[in-house]
Design a protein around this motif. Structure first.
Motif, PDB file in Angstrom:
ATOM      1  N   SER A 313      55.556  86.736  63.998  1.00 38.32           N
ATOM      2  CA  SER A 313      56.939  86.772  63.574  1.00 38.32           C
ATOM      3  C   SER A 313      57.768  87.770  64.360  1.00 38.32           C
ATOM      4  CB  SER A 313      57.027  87.041  62.087  1.00 38.32           C
ATOM      5  OG  SER A 313      56.462  85.942  61.410  1.00 38.32           O
ATOM      6  N   HIS A 314      57.132  88.711  65.076  1.00 32.72           N
ATOM      7  CA  HIS A 314      57.998  89.410  66.019  1.00 32.72           C
ATOM      8  C   HIS A 314      58.324  88.548  67.239  1.00 32.72           C
ATOM      9  CE1 HIS A 314      60.512  92.196  67.872  1.00 32.72           C
ATOM     10  NE2 HIS A 314      59.923  91.857  68.990  1.00 32.72           N
ATOM     11  N   PRO A 315      57.315  87.993  67.949  1.00 33.61           N
ATOM     12  CA  PRO A 315      57.689  87.075  69.042  1.00 33.61           C
ATOM     13  C   PRO A 315      58.646  85.983  68.580  1.00 33.61           C
ATOM     14  CG  PRO A 315      55.363  87.559  69.150  1.00 33.61           C
ATOM     15  CD  PRO A 315      55.860  88.220  67.902  1.00 33.61           C
ATOM     16  N   ALA A 362      53.773  95.865  65.204  1.00 32.17           N
ATOM     17  CA  ALA A 362      53.582  96.812  64.087  1.00 32.17           C
ATOM     18  C   ALA A 362      54.827  97.629  63.781  1.00 32.17           C
ATOM     19  CB  ALA A 362      52.391  97.713  64.361  1.00 32.17           C
ATOM     20  N   HIS A 363      55.932  97.438  64.547  1.00 33.60           N
ATOM     21  CA  HIS A 363      57.148  98.147  64.157  1.00 33.60           C
ATOM     22  C   HIS A 363      57.700  97.640  62.831  1.00 33.60           C
ATOM     23  CE1 HIS A 363      59.418  95.114  66.903  1.00 33.60           C
ATOM     24  NE2 HIS A 363      59.360  94.645  65.685  1.00 33.60           N
ATOM     25  N   HIS A 364      57.156  96.536  62.334  1.00 34.18           N
ATOM     26  CA  HIS A 364      57.548  96.063  61.000  1.00 34.18           C
ATOM     27  C   HIS A 364      56.715  96.731  59.922  1.00 34.18           C
ATOM     28  CE1 HIS A 364      60.121  92.793  62.481  1.00 34.18           C
ATOM     29  NE2 HIS A 364      59.275  92.752  63.476  1.00 34.18           N
ATOM     30  N   MET A 365      55.750  97.557  60.333  1.00 32.01           N
ATOM     31  CA  MET A 365      54.768  98.067  59.370  1.00 32.01           C
ATOM     32  C   MET A 365      54.760  99.583  59.309  1.00 32.01           C
ATOM     33  SD  MET A 365      51.853  95.395  60.633  1.00 32.01           S
ATOM     34  CE  MET A 365      50.563  96.050  59.575  1.00 32.01           C
TER      35      MET A 365
END
Ligand SMILES: [Cu+2]
Lengths: 617, 194
Positions: A313-315, A362-365
């Protein structure tokens, strides 16, 4: 009525498939001495069989499946409006199928957004019950994600890419049709969830809630996995098409930037979509089969979901935004009437985004409990993405600089992409930096940020593309005045709504809960009223499209005086796109230079090059 | 007429497109795409840790692994046989591959029924899902091999045109390579503790 018979045989075979799947499951359960009906298991197996039944019934069997057994196939060869409702393999038909479908999904999802804003107008949650609010929020999210992923690639990409590279179709026309016909079950599945128990998790479907909640989560998961399949197929098709089907002379350095953007996007879709599918497959197995991927009490780990999910979901945000950039740069290139600035750096920017997007998830985490040593690297990698993005901006600004801008509707939308995304990029820095992200995580600041990038970046690009290629697709011209009205209405409305939204976010308003501090009531009321006005702008668009498609004035073959191949053929193009095989002789954006034309059609045709394509037109 | 040429995938395109090459690259991209799913499950297995390799039947695991590797050789022989026009060798080699594939699936099924752990613990979850997804691919591969075999018996394929066999055999190799990664991760890795 070929259209009716196609769709109804798809529905009939889908229903039969569902009954076979659910029935077999019941029989097997009975044989093993268990209760024959289990909602989750029976509906899961039923969905899989029903899906196979649907695609087979709608035309996969008669036009492809028979061939696997050595029998002859009967290609569908229809004219007129009915071909849009059949298993048609022409990329132009499929592109319009995608575009119309996803514009409708977009309007539905936009309606859901209006419902969310109605709830948030004041601070007492009284419009919807909490489960209903969650369902509306989740459906708005996932339907918009679907639009963002598929509208430009499936719609504009399918229509324009083969013509722009001088091909007569995609590399795998029947796979292309399959990609599209997998979409209606997805739309049906998503729209059915409110009636089957709703969803509680938002579009991200985080466990443990997604595993534990008694809702239509399983059905929702299966729909999204199906959508992933469609996305992977079309990504594969684009990669192969762009590699192998370019016309003679169409070297990589002569490729229009929209095609380059599609190439990067298709690779991303091919490489990462499995992450979402796998994550949801794990949730489904935990729900249906009793595995413990995310059950911490038995050795599972909910963080595993977030890793797998964000690995896609980041890409995915680049699957959404790179096509938007592609359309914007394409339009800016033609409407600035001067050569594209830093074309090679621009292409490098697309490829750089493609390379970096897979190592930042992992910047979403940052607030999820990942080890501290992961914070630094993911912060740095995330910020590094601004380098290739900066190259794209460099090219856009350099092309506009000293250009003779033609400020028609497509160009206005393309310029808005650059403006909006710059704003979204700046707010992204605060979310990539760990200290500020810990404060801003899951607030309306995040909502404002990603609407600036995805809606401001990609959806504005989508509209730029729709207006730009409308005369080519329909053979008719849209109303320029209504187009400009739509633009200014939408552009101002969008910025008022989402720029204001940063403020409650900084104050800590949570993005998923309809209750907030009393002090934020006035600003939320303001945002809601602005959002309703903003939402009304799409009625202008809708009216303009429908009216112009039917009654609009006939469009010229090349109304924009553009150099690329799709404008060198008739509007709309013939069945195999060109009256004779095209040959590419120059760069697509050399406006005002004494260099040769980008392409010639049918002059000095290569010996024995005719074959099926040329004769068929 | 032009559309019919499309449908048969024969003379597509107006500028001398090499259909076979396009098909091959498409297939490889499909493998690439699928390997991401298998890779994610493999990563998940190590992310969740928990190791119970002692509870697995090592002899059975080794046996089915050897069987699957051997079936790749017979599948390859089938492909080269049809390329050289040797239909009867191709016929027998396809049949041998199908039988070995079925034996492999049977071995996995036996392991499932005799396993000393359940899916309700971390290792069991990884083991059943990974072997399950792989076995699904084995069974679909067997189905495709069987279709190719029946078409061969009915007189299809020639040294000039055998994409049906080539594609199926490549798929079979791919399934085999996945197992080369899964087998050590599930059966051989020791000493990972949660
Ligand atoms: Cu991200």
């Amino acid at each position: 009525m070929r259209a009716v018979s196609t769709v109804s045989s798809g529905i009939a075979c889908g229903l039969i498939g569902f009954l076979i799947g659910a029935g077999l499951t019941s029989l097997l359960r009975l044989a093993f001495g268990e209760d024959p009906w289990s909602k989750e298991l029976n509906s899961t197996v039923g969905f899989v069989f029903g899906l196979i039944g649907w695609v087979m019934g709608v035309g996969l069997w008669s036009q492809w499946g028979r061939e696997w057994f050595g029998w002859s196939v009967k290609p569908s060869n229809h004219e007129g409006w009915e071909r849009y409702f059949t298993f048609n393999v022409d990329h132009k038909v499929i592109g319009i199928q995608y575009l119309v479908t996803f514009v409708i999904v977009f309007l539905l999802a936009g309606f859901a957004a209006m419902m969310i804003r109605a709830e948030l107008m004041d601070n007492d949650a009284r419009v919807f019950s909490n489960p209903t609010y969650n369902t509306v929020l989740g459906l708005h999210g996932i339907m918009m994600v679907a639009v963002a992923v598929a509208a430009v690639i499936g719609g504009l990409g399918n229509y324009a890419v083969p013509i722009m590279i001088g091909a007569d179709d995609m590399a795998f026309p029947r796979l292309n049709a399959l990609s599209y016909w997998l979409v209606p079950p997805v739309a049906f599945g998503l729209l059915a969830t409110p009636f089957l128990g709703g969803i509680e998790t938002g579009w991200t479907a985080y466990p443990p809630l997604s595993v534990l909640s008694d809702s239509a989560q399983t059905f929702w998961n299966l729909s999204i996995i199906t959508f992933g399949l469609s996305s992977i197929f079309s990504g594969l098709n684009f990669v192969v098409t762009i590699i192998f089907l370019r016309a003679p002379g169409m070297t990589w350095s002569r490729l229009p930037v929209f095609v380059w953007a599609m190439f990067a996007t298709a690779f991303l879709a091919l490489m990462y979509t499995q992450g979402f599918a796998t994550a949801l497959l794990m949730v489904t197995l935990d729900r249906v089969a009793g595995t413990v991927f995310f059950d911490a009490s038995r050795g599972g780990d909910p963080l595993l979901y977030q890793h797998v999910f964000w690995f896609y979901s980041h890409p995915a945000v680049y699957i959404m935004v790179v096509p938007g950039f592609g359309v914007a740069l394409e339009v800016i290139g033609h409407f600035s009437r001067k050569p594209m600035f830093a074309y090679r750096y621009l292409v490098g920017g697309f490829l750089g985004i493609m390379g970096l997007s897979g190592i930042v998830w992992a910047h979403h985490m940052f607030t999820s409990g990942i080890p501290n040593y992961m914070h630094g690297p993911f912060l740095v990698m995330t910020e590094a993405i601004s380098v290739p993005t900066g190259l794209i901006f460099l090219s856009a600004l350099g092309t506009i600089w000293m250009g003779k801008l033609v400020l028609k509707t497509p160009m206005l939308f393309a310029l808005a992409v650059i403006f909006n995304f710059a704003n979204g990029g700046v707010t992204g820095i605060f979310l990539a930096d760990v200290p500020t992200d810990i404060h801003l995580h899951d607030t309306y600041f995040v909502v404002a940020h990603f609407h600036y990038t995805i809606m401001g970046g990609e959806i504005f690009g989508l509209f730029a593309g729709i207006y730009y290629w409308f005369p080519k697709m329909t053979g008719r011209m849209y109303n320029e005045m209504l187009g400009k009205l739509h633009f200014w209405w939408m552009f101002i409305g969008f910025n008022v709504v989402f720029f204001t939204m940063h403020w409650p976010g900084i104050k800590g308003m949570n993005r998923r809960i309809p209750i907030y501090q009393d002090s934020l009531e006035p600003v939320n009321l303001f945002i809601s009223i602005s959002a309703f006005i903003f939402g009304a702008s799409f009625l202008v668009f809708f009216y303009n499209m429908v009216y112009s498609w039917i009654w609009g004035p006939k469009a010229a073959d090349n109304p924009w005086h553009a150099r690329t191949l799709e404008w060198q053929t008739s509007s709309p193009p013939p069945l195999h796109n060109f009256p004779a095989p095209p040959r590419v002789t120059g760069h697509p954006y050399d406006y005002g230079l004494p260099t040769p034309a980008h392409a010639v059609i049918g002059v000095a045709a290569s010996p024995a090059g005719g074959g099926g394509g040329g004769g068929g037109g | 007429m032009a559309l019919a040429a499309h449908a048969q995938g024969a003379e597509h395109g107006s500028h001398g497109l090499d259909r076979l090459r396009v098909n091959r690259v498409g297939l490889w991209l499909f493998f690439f795409s699928e390997s991401v799913i298998f890779g994610l499950l493999l990563s998940a297995r190590f992310f969740l840790e928990g190791i119970e390799a002692d509870h697995l039947d090592q002899l059975l695991g080794l046996g089915i692994t050897v069987l699957l590797l051997a079936s790749s050789i017979t599948a390859f022989t089938a492909e080269t046989a049809i390329a050289r026009g040797n239909r009867s060798l191709c016929n027998w080699m396809l049949l041998a591959t199908i039988v070995m594939g079925l034996l492999f699936a049977g071995g996995v099924a036996f392991e499932w029924s005799s396993a000393e752990f359940t899916k309700e613990e971390a290792f069991g979850t990884s083991f059943f899902v990974m072997t399950g997804l792989h076995a699904t691919h084995v069974i679909s591969g067997v189905a495709m091999l069987a279709m190719a075999w029946v078409m061969l018996l009915r007189g299809h394929f020639s040294p000039k045109s055998y994409w049906g066999i080539e594609g199926t055999v490549k798929y079979w190799h791919f399934v085999d390579v996945v197992w080369v990664f899964f087998y050590p991760a599930l059966y051989l890795v020791q000493g990972v503790h949660s």
